[in-house]
Design a protein around this motif. Structure first.
Motif, mmCIF file in Angstrom:
data_model
loop_
_atom_site.group_PDB
_atom_site.id
_atom_site.type_symbol
_atom_site.label_atom_id
_atom_site.label_comp_id
_atom_site.label_asym_id
_atom_site.label_seq_id
_atom_site.Cartn_x
_atom_site.Cartn_y
_atom_site.Cartn_z
ATOM 1 N N LEU A 71 1.281 -1.248 0.255
ATOM 2 C CA LEU A 71 -0.210 0.171 -0.019
ATOM 3 C C LEU A 71 0.849 1.110 -0.293
ATOM 4 C CD1 LEU A 71 -3.193 -1.482 2.630
ATOM 5 C CD2 LEU A 71 -3.227 -0.066 0.106
ATOM 6 N N ARG A 72 0.812 1.842 -0.723
ATOM 7 C CA ARG A 72 0.891 3.108 -1.105
ATOM 8 C C ARG A 72 3.056 2.710 -1.407
ATOM 9 N NH1 ARG A 72 -0.615 8.187 2.395
ATOM 10 N NH2 ARG A 72 -2.648 8.808 0.822
ATOM 11 N N GLY A 73 3.252 1.982 -2.026
ATOM 12 C CA GLY A 73 4.280 1.133 -2.016
ATOM 13 C C GLY A 73 4.920 0.847 -1.248
ATOM 14 N N VAL A 74 4.827 0.271 -0.017
ATOM 15 C CA VAL A 74 5.474 0.027 1.547
ATOM 16 C C VAL A 74 4.853 -1.373 1.676
ATOM 17 C CG1 VAL A 74 5.104 0.356 4.170
ATOM 18 C CG2 VAL A 74 5.024 2.584 2.711
ATOM 19 N N GLY A 75 5.901 -2.018 1.722
ATOM 20 C CA GLY A 75 6.184 -4.100 1.819
ATOM 21 C C GLY A 75 6.372 -4.603 2.545
ATOM 22 N N ASP A 76 6.372 -5.677 2.746
ATOM 23 C CA ASP A 76 7.867 -6.610 2.856
ATOM 24 C C ASP A 76 7.767 -7.479 2.169
ATOM 25 O OD1 ASP A 76 5.748 -8.815 3.509
ATOM 26 O OD2 ASP A 76 6.246 -8.862 5.068
ATOM 27 N N SER A 77 9.370 -8.244 2.742
ATOM 28 C CA SER A 77 9.087 -9.564 1.832
ATOM 29 C C SER A 77 9.371 -10.501 2.206
ATOM 30 C CB SER A 77 10.902 -8.926 1.734
ATOM 31 O OG SER A 77 11.628 -9.049 2.377
ATOM 32 N N PRO A 78 9.327 -11.670 1.471
ATOM 33 C CA PRO A 78 10.036 -13.498 1.884
ATOM 34 C C PRO A 78 10.419 -13.023 3.368
ATOM 35 C CG PRO A 78 8.757 -13.106 0.171
ATOM 36 C CD PRO A 78 9.501 -12.102 0.173
ATOM 37 N N PHE A 79 11.514 -12.558 3.119
ATOM 38 C CA PHE A 79 12.570 -12.661 4.394
ATOM 39 C C PHE A 79 12.519 -11.309 5.240
ATOM 40 C CE2 PHE A 79 14.282 -13.798 -0.350
ATOM 41 C CZ PHE A 79 14.547 -14.402 -0.547
ATOM 42 N N ASN A 80 11.776 -11.418 5.467
ATOM 43 C CA ASN A 80 11.054 -10.251 6.577
ATOM 44 C C ASN A 80 12.101 -11.089 8.238
ATOM 45 O OD1 ASN A 80 8.595 -11.298 6.602
ATOM 46 N ND2 ASN A 80 8.331 -9.766 7.567
ATOM 47 N N GLY A 81 11.543 -11.833 8.253
ATOM 48 C CA GLY A 81 12.508 -13.046 9.553
ATOM 49 C C GLY A 81 11.242 -12.523 10.673
ATOM 50 N N PRO A 82 11.108 -12.101 12.037
ATOM 51 C CA PRO A 82 10.277 -12.521 12.397
ATOM 52 C C PRO A 82 9.101 -10.282 12.843
ATOM 53 C CG PRO A 82 11.819 -11.458 13.831
ATOM 54 C CD PRO A 82 12.309 -12.010 12.260
ATOM 55 N N THR A 83 9.630 -9.784 11.683
ATOM 56 C CA THR A 83 9.143 -8.545 11.454
ATOM 57 C C THR A 83 7.317 -8.833 10.962
ATOM 58 O OG1 THR A 83 11.238 -7.249 11.010
ATOM 59 C CG2 THR A 83 8.810 -6.028 10.994
ATOM 60 N N GLN A 84 6.126 -7.831 11.319
ATOM 61 C CA GLN A 84 5.637 -7.820 10.760
ATOM 62 C C GLN A 84 4.768 -7.342 9.827
ATOM 63 O OE1 GLN A 84 2.205 -6.120 13.872
ATOM 64 N NE2 GLN A 84 3.924 -6.289 15.433
ATOM 65 N N SER A 85 3.828 -8.313 9.516
ATOM 66 C CA SER A 85 3.702 -7.603 8.019
ATOM 67 C C SER A 85 3.223 -6.080 7.865
ATOM 68 C CB SER A 85 2.343 -8.176 6.570
ATOM 69 O OG SER A 85 3.234 -9.743 7.201
ATOM 70 N N THR A 86 4.059 -5.496 7.266
ATOM 71 C CA THR A 86 3.632 -3.827 7.120
ATOM 72 C C THR A 86 1.996 -4.159 5.961
ATOM 73 O OG1 THR A 86 4.229 -3.592 4.323
ATOM 74 C CG2 THR A 86 5.821 -3.332 6.485
ATOM 75 N N VAL A 87 1.084 -4.974 5.695
ATOM 76 C CA VAL A 87 -0.186 -3.783 5.852
ATOM 77 C C VAL A 87 -1.003 -5.391 6.612
ATOM 78 C CG1 VAL A 87 -2.199 -4.372 4.174
ATOM 79 C CG2 VAL A 87 0.376 -3.488 3.095
ATOM 80 N N ALA A 88 -1.782 -4.427 7.237
ATOM 81 C CA ALA A 88 -2.479 -5.386 8.438
ATOM 82 C C ALA A 88 -4.102 -6.014 7.443
ATOM 83 C CB ALA A 88 -2.895 -4.365 9.285
ATOM 84 N N THR A 89 -4.100 -6.843 7.556
ATOM 85 C CA THR A 89 -4.994 -8.070 7.328
ATOM 86 C C THR A 89 -6.420 -8.255 7.488
ATOM 87 O OG1 THR A 89 -3.938 -8.471 5.131
ATOM 88 C CG2 THR A 89 -6.469 -9.761 5.271
ATOM 89 N N LEU A 90 -7.773 -7.973 7.507
ATOM 90 C CA LEU A 90 -8.370 -7.775 9.048
ATOM 91 C C LEU A 90 -10.069 -8.193 8.719
ATOM 92 C CD1 LEU A 90 -7.194 -5.105 9.527
ATOM 93 C CD2 LEU A 90 -8.608 -5.246 11.385
ATOM 94 N N ILE A 91 -10.765 -9.579 8.823
ATOM 95 C CA ILE A 91 -11.915 -9.610 8.644
ATOM 96 C C ILE A 91 -12.872 -8.838 9.840
ATOM 97 C CG2 ILE A 91 -13.670 -11.108 8.643
ATOM 98 C CD1 ILE A 91 -11.260 -13.372 7.257
ATOM 99 N N ASP A 92 -13.842 -8.271 9.021
ATOM 100 C CA ASP A 92 -14.521 -7.129 10.828
ATOM 101 C C ASP A 92 -13.563 -6.744 11.502
ATOM 102 O OD1 ASP A 92 -17.336 -7.931 9.091
ATOM 103 O OD2 ASP A 92 -17.179 -10.000 10.868
ATOM 104 N N ASP A 93 -13.472 -6.802 12.944
ATOM 105 C CA ASP A 93 -12.809 -6.302 13.698
ATOM 106 C C ASP A 93 -11.971 -6.903 13.888
ATOM 107 O OD1 ASP A 93 -14.030 -3.848 13.871
ATOM 108 O OD2 ASP A 93 -15.317 -4.322 14.845
ATOM 109 N N ALA A 94 -11.217 -8.283 13.409
ATOM 110 C CA ALA A 94 -10.267 -9.126 14.101
ATOM 111 C C ALA A 94 -8.736 -9.246 12.941
ATOM 112 C CB ALA A 94 -10.783 -10.636 14.083
#
Length: 275
Positions: A71-94
């Protein structure tokens, strides 16, 4: 007599900012989409259907269950280790992802998709540096029985295989205006289009990059008194890709000498809310 003036369009209300606000008055760069399955080649359209309509959202093309969201050019990679993904995916509020590729949640029986562009740390924490991709499902209707189903078929000319997809929904009031249930199931089998000419100890095969996916949701809504709603809901999705979609030569759909790279992307989620 001149025709009556057209009725004004209803306001688009955004809730991904955790407050109900009109889209025009929301001080956040955002997009709201209402999925239309009839516009998709699949009976169970996924994230790619949403990203195709939002200019700030891009998906990599690695394969089902492997793609990374930007999103807006900000993303992670398959080699990001324990770092969280930079785009949060939610179903409703979870939130359903922490450190994983986009699960390609199927937009079946979905009211709308809300996409917040840019960092949303104050609302969603460190895992939303790029933004938020939120799927808002249809609420349980306590007053009417409703059901529908859709099915499609796919044929791979290159791989010589046949696949398909389908979904079904049932809304059932158990106690009128008090208690109700809504259930959704879906599945998809995508035929592969890459052939393996053999090598690396593997025999020749056709359609090696096929994939399968199945999932569903169930929600139980209880309205004990006017103005009060309690909801217990669950979601699950299981996806498996038989192989990657790399080839030796971009001009050919056949590859040789590469070991299979199967991939799984599964998630389960249970949530309880009171409003």
């Amino acid at each position: 007599q001149p025709p009556p003036p057209p009725a004004p369009s209803p306001d688009i209300i955004v809730t991904a900012a955790k407050q109900e606000r009109s889209l025009a008055a929301t001080p956040i760069a955002s997009s709201v989409l209402r999925p239309d399955p009839s516009q998709s080649a699949s009976a169970a359209p996924g994230t790619e259907s949403a990203s195709a309509l939002v200019d700030a959202m891009v998906l990599t093309n690695i394969g089902p269950g492997r793609n990374r969201s930007f999103l807006r050019g900000v993303g992670d990679s398959p080699f990001n280790g324990p770092t969280q993904s930079t785009v949060a995916t939610l179903i409703d509020d979870a939130r359903i992802t922490f450190n994983a590729p986009d699960p390609n949640v199927r937009l079946v029986d979905v009211d709308r998709v809300e996409i917040l562009k840019g960092p949303q740390g104050p609302l969603y924490g460190a895992g939303a540096l790029g933004g938020v991709y939120r799927i808002v499902t249809h609420a349980v209707d306590l007053g009417a029985v409703d059901a529908n189903a859709t099915i499609t078929t796919q044929i791979s000319i290159a791989g010589g295989n046949v696949g398909g997809s389908g979904n079904a929904m049932l809304n059932l009031p158990i106690i009128a205006d008090t208690l109700g249930l809504r259930a959704v199931v879906y599945g998809e089998s995508v035929p592969g289009w890459i052939n393996d000419g053999g090598g690396a100890g593997q025999p020749p095969r056709r359609g090696i990059n096929s994939s399968r996916m199945s999932g569903g949701r169930m929600a139980l809504r209880w309205q004990p008194a006017p103005g009060w709603n309690l909801a217990l809901a669950g979601s699950a999705q299981y996806a498996r890709g038989a192989d990657s979609q790399y080839v030796n030569d971009a001009r050919s759909l056949t590859r040789t000498g590469i070991l299979p790279e199967p991939h799984d992307n599964h998630f389960t989620n249970v949530r309880l809310s009171a409003a």
